[in-house]
Each structure stands twice: as structure tokens, then as C-alpha cells.
Design an enzyme around this catalytic site. Structure first.
Site, short mmCIF file in Angstrom:
data_model
loop_
_atom_site.label_atom_id
_atom_site.label_comp_id
_atom_site.label_asym_id
_atom_site.label_seq_id
_atom_site.Cartn_x
_atom_site.Cartn_y
_atom_site.Cartn_z
N THR A 146 0.84 -1.21 0.00
CA THR A 146 0.00 0.00 0.00
C THR A 146 0.87 1.25 0.00
OG1 THR A 146 -1.77 1.17 1.20
CG2 THR A 146 -0.19 0.03 2.54
N ASP A 196 -8.38 -2.42 -1.12
CA ASP A 196 -9.03 -1.33 -1.84
C ASP A 196 -10.29 -0.97 -1.07
OD1 ASP A 196 -8.75 0.40 -4.13
OD2 ASP A 196 -10.73 -0.34 -4.65
N SER A 197 -10.41 0.30 -0.72
CA SER A 197 -11.54 0.74 0.11
C SER A 197 -12.26 1.92 -0.52
CB SER A 197 -11.03 1.16 1.50
OG SER A 197 -10.39 0.10 2.13
N GLU A 224 -4.28 1.88 -10.42
CA GLU A 224 -5.60 1.32 -10.13
C GLU A 224 -6.53 1.65 -11.27
OE1 GLU A 224 -7.23 2.54 -6.35
OE2 GLU A 224 -5.63 1.50 -5.27
N LYS A 267 -11.38 1.95 16.59
CA LYS A 267 -11.76 1.88 15.16
C LYS A 267 -11.65 0.44 14.68
CE LYS A 267 -10.77 3.37 10.47
NZ LYS A 267 -9.87 3.99 9.51
N HIS A 298 -14.84 -1.37 8.84
CA HIS A 298 -14.96 -2.13 7.59
C HIS A 298 -13.69 -2.95 7.35
CE1 HIS A 298 -13.22 1.82 7.24
NE2 HIS A 298 -12.62 1.49 6.11
N ARG A 299 -12.54 -2.34 7.64
CA ARG A 299 -11.26 -3.04 7.40
C ARG A 299 -11.11 -4.23 8.35
NH1 ARG A 299 -8.63 1.09 6.86
NH2 ARG A 299 -8.76 0.92 4.60
#
Ligand code: ITT
Length: 179
Positions: free
Chosen positions: A2, A60-61, A31, A157, A162-163
């Protein structure tokens, strides 16, 4: 792999808790602009597997805002660099429906392509709040919470993000593989 050190910090905490050591390849990669983050992640993985020798994963977010028909979604990176959080708040000015969701797709290559996704629903805050984290953290309030991601500790968090949901699936896959 990343270009985002914030993502790495989150993964590092979650993986180390599970006895997994990560090696960061701090690098950006092209990307493609496709319709879903899963397609973007898959396409990037296919491109990178020819370059990276070891097993590796990417993330990928995107932030999907209901009132804006899912925008910025797959354009999240571009929108963060251009409109930024202030611009999103302007687009949401006076909007009553502030529902949004954050989505992560982890793509892991171990000789095969594996995708793990996680979603956290929430709301777009009325103002920028909090200093921690990165990206859209200061404008996203997860469901049933009062604080933005940026007002939470990294651990907090990671307990709802989501991660972390995508990472949990990834860890289950790794555990099954080991048996
Ligand atoms: P990569 O090199 O891993 O692709 P990136 O920052 O370009 O890093 P994405 O394309 O996945 O990552 O993310 C799109 C945008 O969404 C980008 O501006 C991120 O900062 C932001 N973002 C991703 N995850 C986030 C999170 O958990 N909290 C806040 N913003 C996030």
C-alpha cells in the site's frame, strides 16, 4: 502492499494480535477505474502478482454515500485528493439523509486469488471532527456511535471498522490454511 501508512498501522495492530508479522511494501500501483472495489482489487492483484515474489495482499476501500447514489465509491481516492472532506461536507450541506457506508476489499495472493470484504454502515458527520486516523475518518460516524473514526483510538476503530471485518475473514482463511 500500500501507499497508505494509516492502513498499514491498522493491519499491523490486528495481525500482530493474531501472531502474524507483516512486511510493508510502501508503494503505489496503478488502479483501474472499474465499477466495484472488488473488481479494482482483483485487477490490481493480477497486475502485481507478476511483480511481487512472496504471498502478498492489497486493500481497496471506498466511502459510499446513499444520498449521492454511492459517490465517491470507487472514486474515493481521487475525491479525497481533490474535493477532500470539506468538499464532501459541502455536497452534503442541508441533506437530511446522511447515511453512508465504508467498504474494504482485501485481495490476497497465495498462488490463488482470494477476496475478503467488510462493510461498516454509518453517517456523514455535519462537521470535521477528530485528529487521528486518515482519509475520511474525520467525517464518518459509524452506526450506533457518536464519535467519528478520527475521534476513536486505533483499537476502537479496529473493533468496528470495515477493514477489521474484512481482516477477520482473511484471518479465518489463514487459520484454515494452516490446519
Ligand atoms: P492504496 O495505496 O492502498 O491504494 P489509498 O489511500 O489510495 O492507498 P484506497 O484507494 O483504498 O487507498 O482508498 C480510497 C480513499 O479512501 C483514500 O483517500 C483513503 O485515504 C480513503 N480511505 C480508505 N480507507 C479508509 C478508512 O478506513 N478511513 C478513512 N478513509 C479511508
Amino acid at each position: 502492499m500500500t501507499s497508505n501508512k494509516g492502513k498499514y498501522a491498522e493491519f499491523k495492530q490486528m495481525m500482530e494480535q493474531n501472531g502474524i508479522e507483516l512486511n510493508l511494501v510502501l508503494m503505489s500501483y496503478p488502479e483501474e477505474q472499474l465499477d466495484t472495489i472488488e473488481e479494482v482489487a482483483e485487477r490490481s492483484l493480477c497486475y502485481l502478482k507478476g511483480i511481487i515474489k512472496d504471498d502478498f495482499f492489497i486493500d481497496d476501500s471506498g466511502l459510499f454515500i446513499e444520498q449521492l447514489k454511492g459517490f465517491p465509491g470507487v472514486y474515493s481516492s481521487y475525491v479525497k485528493r481533490t474535493l477532500d472532506n470539506e468538499g464532501i461536507l459541502r455536497l452534503m450541506d442541508s441533506k437530511i439523509n446522511r447515511k453512508a457506508e465504508f467498504k474494504t476489499c482485501i485481495a490476497y495472493y497465495d498462488g490463488h486469488l482470494n477476496l475478503f470484504t467488510g462493510v461498516t454502515r454509518g453517517y456523514i458527520a455535519k462537521e470535521i471532527k477528530g485528529k487521528r486516523g486518515f482519509g475520511f475518518d474525520p467525517i464518518f460516524i459509524p452506526e450506533n456511535r457518536k464519535k467519528t473514526y478520527a475521534e476513536m483510538t486505533l483499537e476502537e476503530k479496529n473493533s468496528i471498522s470495515h477493514r477489521s471485518k474484512a481482516t477477520l475473514q482473511f484471518l479465518n482463511y489463514l487459520k484454515k490454511k494452516k490446519i
